[in-house]
Design an enzyme around this catalytic site. Structure first.
Site, PDB file in Angstrom:
ATOM      1  N   TYR A  96      -2.401   0.450  10.422  1.00 27.01           N
ATOM      2  CA  TYR A  96      -2.293   0.084   9.194  1.00 27.01           C
ATOM      3  C   TYR A  96      -0.949   0.319   8.602  1.00 27.01           C
ATOM      4  O   TYR A  96      -0.476  -0.539   7.931  1.00 27.01           O
ATOM      5  CB  TYR A  96      -3.334   0.686   8.522  1.00 27.01           C
ATOM      6  N   SER A 124       0.828  -1.108   0.097  1.00 29.47           N
ATOM      7  CA  SER A 124       0.105  -0.036  -0.011  1.00 29.47           C
ATOM      8  C   SER A 124       0.739   1.198  -0.028  1.00 29.47           C
ATOM      9  O   SER A 124       2.063   1.307   0.564  1.00 29.47           O
ATOM     10  CB  SER A 124      -0.938   0.015   1.411  1.00 29.47           C
TER      11      SER A 124
END
Length: 176
Positions: free
Chosen positions: A156, A143
């Site tokens: 995250y 990501s």
């Protein structure tokens, strides 16, 4: 191409990128062991695979990447049924949101267990076969948050930063 090279194992296959990756690989001729925590959620994947004409190439299997027993069962199954795994796609994941002081410790741990330790466990489970055959591909779904953190997604981002470091180290170890 040998049988094991035409077999892919994809984690997090019940929705999102995982579902799309399974169908794309099946369209390219791969047999896909499509893993998910809850096999009750396989219906949408199968429906879309049927519409794409590749349902016969999709093999749903239950795996929780935080449970080593289910990982071993999936890898043993793919090895026995298909002769090995040529491609591993580490895709399983979710996002814990919230400011650092508001996310409970369990949230931080769950995020790391799935995005980091789960990926390590899946990768370690397929590496012996790939190393023995001197061939294979491991894909890690990262990501932007693995390179640039945003407020409200500290857990995250931390898990994706860890994944980046793991992937880079693995690349160097496997290059010979």
């Amino acid at each position: 191409m040998s049988d094991h090279m035409r077999t892919a194992l994809v984690t997090g296959a019940s929705s999102g990128f995982g579902k799309l990756i399974c169908i794309a690989l099946a369209r390219q001729g791969y047999r896909v062991v499509a893993t998910m925590r809850d096999l009750q959620r396989r219906d949408e994947l199968i429906r879309e695979a049927e519409a794409a004409g590749v349902a016969s190439r999709i093999d749903p299997f239950r795996v929780d990447v935080t449970d080593g027993r289910t990982i071993a069962e999936a890898v043993d199954y793919a090895n026995a049924r298909y002769g090995g795994i040529g491609v591993l796609v580490n895709n399983a994941g979710f996002a814990v949101g919230g400011f650092v002081e508001e996310v409970p410790e369990e949230g931080w741990r769950a995020q790391m267990e799935t995005h980091f330790f789960g990926v390590v466990a899946m990768t370690r489970a397929v590496l012996p076969g790939m190393r023995e055959r001197r061939d294979g591909t491991i894909v890690m779904i990262g990501s932007l948050s693995g390179r640039l953190a945003f407020p409200g997604y500290g857990a995250y981002a931390a898990s994706k930063f860890a994944l980046e470091g793991f992937g880079e180290s693995l690349r160097h170890e496997m290059s010979p």
